[in-house]
Write an enzyme that holds these catalytic residues in place. Structure first.
Site, mmCIF file in Angstrom:
data_model
loop_
_atom_site.group_PDB
_atom_site.id
_atom_site.type_symbol
_atom_site.label_atom_id
_atom_site.label_comp_id
_atom_site.label_asym_id
_atom_site.label_seq_id
_atom_site.Cartn_x
_atom_site.Cartn_y
_atom_site.Cartn_z
ATOM 1 N N PHE A 51 -1.943 -8.693 -8.197
ATOM 2 C CA PHE A 51 -1.138 -8.974 -7.007
ATOM 3 C C PHE A 51 -1.995 -9.067 -5.753
ATOM 4 C CE2 PHE A 51 -1.278 -4.560 -8.214
ATOM 5 C CZ PHE A 51 -1.754 -3.940 -7.093
ATOM 6 N N TYR A 52 -3.320 -9.109 -5.904
ATOM 7 C CA TYR A 52 -4.206 -9.286 -4.753
ATOM 8 C C TYR A 52 -4.287 -10.768 -4.417
ATOM 9 C CZ TYR A 52 -6.114 -4.502 -4.925
ATOM 10 O OH TYR A 52 -6.281 -3.141 -4.887
ATOM 11 N N GLY A 53 -3.621 -11.154 -3.357
ATOM 12 C CA GLY A 53 -3.621 -12.546 -2.958
ATOM 13 C C GLY A 53 -2.384 -13.270 -3.464
ATOM 14 N N LYS A 82 -5.817 -3.623 -11.513
ATOM 15 C CA LYS A 82 -4.532 -2.951 -11.305
ATOM 16 C C LYS A 82 -3.394 -3.912 -11.618
ATOM 17 C CE LYS A 82 -5.362 -1.459 -7.086
ATOM 18 N NZ LYS A 82 -6.832 -1.570 -7.025
#
Length: 330
Positions: A51-53, A82
């Protein structure tokens, strides 16, 4: 230097959110240059998230591009990812179905370019027992699809429960000169008891300990920090007093405030009763990566001076606010 899954880690890991993504993303090639520089500086522990970005350009897609360009680096990097988050709702989903969806998506995005060495639920799903989540993840370890399991932002009680289910290879928590909660809530003690290394995210205080953030307006409008209580109003002004005192001390010993902050986190591993600690700062520029990789070991006297500063100052404001605060364990 610490060991993870049989590999030596050091001197610093890197949080890929900081390396690869900002509200106004940098170009992929610039991100790849930053990643290459970190590895060349010996910083071989990389921590990312599904979920980074944005969905079309998250950290896993950038990792795919990096290891497509530099396939020889895949075995040099210890990669921690993660997940176990419902991407649409941005809520934890630790159910067996949620675990499967998350892990399989991450594996698909990496497309075999790099093995996931460590996988960690980003937050505890309060609707699913942690035992259920970990047993589902353990099946992927047994199948050889992930190397090990880590925890993230958990309570001491969850750590004690988790180690009864499977081997826990790390525990990611916020730790810096202005976030020392793990030494008060039992998390550090639990990690030490079970031989679990602490992965310290935001070890430079989300950038405030660099000394470059002097007022709330210095934070970009769409930056998540603008929604965090510690960066707001009177809290910000009060917390800046600590930053200024640490800046003065860094100047006296001839290093940057960021280097002082990282050296302090690294030094914690040397204190009796503490677990091994691996800081994972973020940095978008090569020069910052090289700055962070340079260690300035603290003497006992210097460590005592910093401890005295921290004991005389109380950081105000919670680490998270709003919906994010609701996801934290007690």
């Amino acid at each position: 230097m610490p060991q993870l899954l049989g590999k030596t880690i050091g001197p610093t890991g890197y949080g890929l959110m900081g390396l690869t993504w900002r509200p106004e993303p940098q170009e992929d090639e610039e991100s790849i240059r930053a990643m290459k520089a970190s590895l060349e500086a010996g910083c071989n522990f990389w921590n990312g998230g599904e979920f980074y970005g944005p969905p079309e350009r998250n950290s896993l897609q950038l990792l795919n591009k990096y290891f497509t360009k530099y396939p020889e680096d895949a075995e040099k990097v210890v990669l921690s990812i993660k997940g176990v988050i419902d991407i649409e709702k941005l809520r934890p989903d630790g159910s067996p179905e949620g675990v499967k969806k998350s892990v399989e998506r991450c594996l698909e995005l990496l497309d075999g370019k790099k093995k996931i060495d460590i996988f960690e639920p980003a937050r505890v799903d309060k609707n699913t027992p942690i035992e259920t989540t970990l047993k589902a993840l353990e099946e992927y370890v047994k199948a050889g699809k992930i190397g090990g399991i880590s925890l993230s932002e958990v309570s001491a009680n969850t750590i004690h429960r988790a180690v009864k289910v499977t081997k826990i290879v790390g525990c990611e928590v916020e730790l810096s000169l202005w976030a020392t909660d793990i030494f008060k809530n039992g998390v550090a003690a639990a990690c030490a008891e079970h031989g679990i290394p602490v992965i310290a995210y935001s070890p430079i205080g989300r950038g405030i300990l660099t000394g470059e953030i002097k007022k709330p307006e210095d934070i970009p409008k769409n930056d998540m920090r603008s929604h965090m209580p510690r960066f707001q109003g009177e809290n910000f002004e009060k917390n800046l007093e600590l930053v200024q005192r640490l800046e003065d001390f860094a100047k006296q010993r001839g290093c940057t405030p960021a280097q002082l902050a990282l050296s302090w986190v690294r030094h914690l591993s040397q204190k009796n009763g503490n677990p091994e600690i691996i800081p994972i700062p973020g940095a978008t520029k090569v020069e910052r990566i090289l700055e962070n990789a340079k260690d300035y070991p603290l003497s006992g006297e210097e460590s005592a001076t910093i401890d005295s500063i921290l004991q005389s100052f109380e950081v105000v404001g919670e680490r998270y606010g709003g919906p994010q605060a609701e996801l934290m364990e007690g």
